[in-house]
Scaffold this motif. Sequence first.
Motif, PDB file in Angstrom:
ATOM      1  N   THR A  34      -8.113  -7.529   1.231  1.00 49.36           N
ATOM      2  CA  THR A  34      -7.949  -6.635   0.104  1.00 49.36           C
ATOM      3  C   THR A  34      -8.896  -5.452   0.280  1.00 49.36           C
ATOM      4  OG1 THR A  34      -9.668  -7.660  -1.264  1.00 49.36           O
ATOM      5  CG2 THR A  34      -7.434  -8.613  -1.377  1.00 49.36           C
ATOM      6  N   LEU A  35      -8.597  -4.368  -0.405  1.00 49.97           N
ATOM      7  CA  LEU A  35      -9.471  -3.203  -0.327  1.00 49.97           C
ATOM      8  C   LEU A  35     -10.859  -3.533  -0.865  1.00 49.97           C
ATOM      9  CD1 LEU A  35      -9.674  -0.214   0.416  1.00 49.97           C
ATOM     10  CD2 LEU A  35      -8.911   0.340  -1.908  1.00 49.97           C
ATOM     11  N   GLU A  52     -12.415  -6.372  -0.651  1.00 49.31           N
ATOM     12  CA  GLU A  52     -13.159  -7.128   0.364  1.00 49.31           C
ATOM     13  C   GLU A  52     -13.783  -6.201   1.390  1.00 49.31           C
ATOM     14  OE1 GLU A  52     -10.670 -11.361   0.316  1.00 49.31           O
ATOM     15  OE2 GLU A  52      -9.993  -9.704   1.590  1.00 49.31           O
ATOM     16  N   GLY A  69     -13.842 -14.080   2.480  1.00 50.92           N
ATOM     17  CA  GLY A  69     -13.304 -13.415   1.302  1.00 50.92           C
ATOM     18  C   GLY A  69     -13.796 -13.984  -0.009  1.00 50.92           C
ATOM     19  N   THR A 102       0.281  -0.017   3.624  1.00 51.54           N
ATOM     20  CA  THR A 102      -0.605  -0.921   4.362  1.00 51.54           C
ATOM     21  C   THR A 102      -1.562  -0.087   5.199  1.00 51.54           C
ATOM     22  OG1 THR A 102       1.134  -2.599   4.479  1.00 51.54           O
ATOM     23  CG2 THR A 102      -0.702  -2.822   6.017  1.00 51.54           C
ATOM     24  N   ILE A 114      -5.329  -3.866   5.720  1.00 54.57           N
ATOM     25  CA  ILE A 114      -5.689  -3.856   4.299  1.00 54.57           C
ATOM     26  C   ILE A 114      -4.373  -3.843   3.551  1.00 54.57           C
ATOM     27  CG2 ILE A 114      -6.863  -2.648   2.438  1.00 54.57           C
ATOM     28  CD1 ILE A 114      -8.624  -1.315   4.552  1.00 54.57           C
ATOM     29  N   GLU A 115      -4.166  -4.831   2.715  1.00 58.08           N
ATOM     30  CA  GLU A 115      -2.855  -5.011   2.098  1.00 58.08           C
ATOM     31  C   GLU A 115      -2.508  -3.857   1.159  1.00 58.08           C
ATOM     32  OE1 GLU A 115      -1.335  -9.162   1.619  1.00 58.08           O
ATOM     33  OE2 GLU A 115      -3.435  -9.514   1.114  1.00 58.08           O
ATOM     34  N   ASN A 147      -0.815  -1.831  -2.031  1.00 55.17           N
ATOM     35  CA  ASN A 147      -0.709  -2.049  -3.483  1.00 55.17           C
ATOM     36  C   ASN A 147      -1.776  -2.994  -4.007  1.00 55.17           C
ATOM     37  OD1 ASN A 147       1.705  -0.488  -3.525  1.00 55.17           O
ATOM     38  ND2 ASN A 147       2.851  -2.307  -2.838  1.00 55.17           N
ATOM     39  N   ASP A 148      -2.961  -2.888  -3.392  1.00 56.69           N
ATOM     40  CA  ASP A 148      -4.075  -3.739  -3.825  1.00 56.69           C
ATOM     41  C   ASP A 148      -4.866  -2.995  -4.881  1.00 56.69           C
ATOM     42  OD1 ASP A 148      -6.059  -5.789  -3.804  1.00 56.69           O
ATOM     43  OD2 ASP A 148      -7.310  -4.377  -2.679  1.00 56.69           O
ATOM     44  N   ASP A 149      -5.029  -3.614  -6.032  1.00 56.08           N
ATOM     45  CA  ASP A 149      -5.808  -3.012  -7.114  1.00 56.08           C
ATOM     46  C   ASP A 149      -7.242  -3.507  -7.101  1.00 56.08           C
ATOM     47  OD1 ASP A 149      -2.897  -3.368  -9.212  1.00 56.08           O
ATOM     48  OD2 ASP A 149      -3.530  -1.635  -8.042  1.00 56.08           O
TER      49      ASP A 149
END
Length: 395
Positions: free
Chosen positions: A45-46, A48, A112, A153, A390-391, A393-395
């Motif tokens: 995730t962003l 992380e 993580g 992504t 980095i996935e 649509n990561d909030d």
Amino acid sequence: MRRIAVDPRGDWRERADAIGFVYHGTAVGDAIEPYWDESAAYAFTLAEIEEDLEPAAEQMHAMCLELVDEVVRDQQLMERLAIPREQWNYVAETWRTRQPSLYGRFDFAYDGTGPAKLYEYNADTPTSVFECATFQWMWLEDLLASGAMPAGTDQFNSLFDKLRERFRALFPSGGFVHFAADATAIEDRQTVRFFEDLASQVGIEPKFVEMKDIGLAADGRFVDPEGFEVQAAFKLYPWEFMLREPYAPNLSRADVRWIEPAWKSILSNKGILPLLWQRHPGHPNLLPAYFDGDPAATILGPRHVRKPLFSREGANVEIVGGEGCTPAILDQGYGAEGAILQAYAPPPMFDGRYPVIGAWIVGNEAAGIGVREDETVVTRNMARFVPHIIEANDD
């Protein structure tokens, strides 16, 4: 953080060969063991990246620089790190004159769910930089273009651009720079070719020379086989060797601008791990560590890790205590220089593999990560490089 399955590109081997990443597999007997593995990827995730890994790398880097400033002023610490006595002044002088650094790589355990924990700092001759900076980025671009990865992504990877700009900062007027390594070691030679290309993009004229072919002129200057003086040189050859070579007495007199500079011999030494722990006890990114023989090391308990000061690629690293826990030691002759003991904190396991996060520093800035995974808790020279994302649509 999670490990996801990915369909490999059909032509990835040809694409790797085309850019010089020819060591993507290693011959073992009649088989080829893959080094690059794109049948999987590690997804972060962003948060992380931005809250855990990036600040951990930059904070460890700052703490390491503070430690160098202390060590060069303390003869007992220089001796503890097995730096040859006759080279203490030279190492210290390269720090006092702030000879600049190009890059380094921190190796972290991370899953993580908690702070990244520092295993060691590859501060002098870190490899895996070429495949990290170029091929894993190409992999992501291809998967985005084909729709195999969703739009948005990303990857924590500014390594190529930051290295190129760092070369520009180190040599603002361009000029002539030697690049040295062992040409018979394919990974080393191709890694140095990558750096030569980066340097040429910012106006530097690179010239390759085998490390073993650098000689001494009558006046003590270092020269290449054609007689050109070595004034500035990127070298993929460790300082613990250079400081002990027959030419070592000439290092302080020859006035070569080495990349990396000699003060990196302090940080490429696993002795910094107990020194950092002593100065920052309980730091969330550090593991408890002590010099071998320190009575305080009993706090580590019966199971811990013993690491020689100069070990590389897991060589001569031993897990002590715990039945069935010690992998075969890859014996490459390290250990006579001394060792440290570190708390046992194995990497997380994903699908039967143990990943270690390599977090890059260029100059003083975090510049990305690469992931290598092994089938044992000790990352060895045959560990695989697995790309990351980095996935979206990561909030």
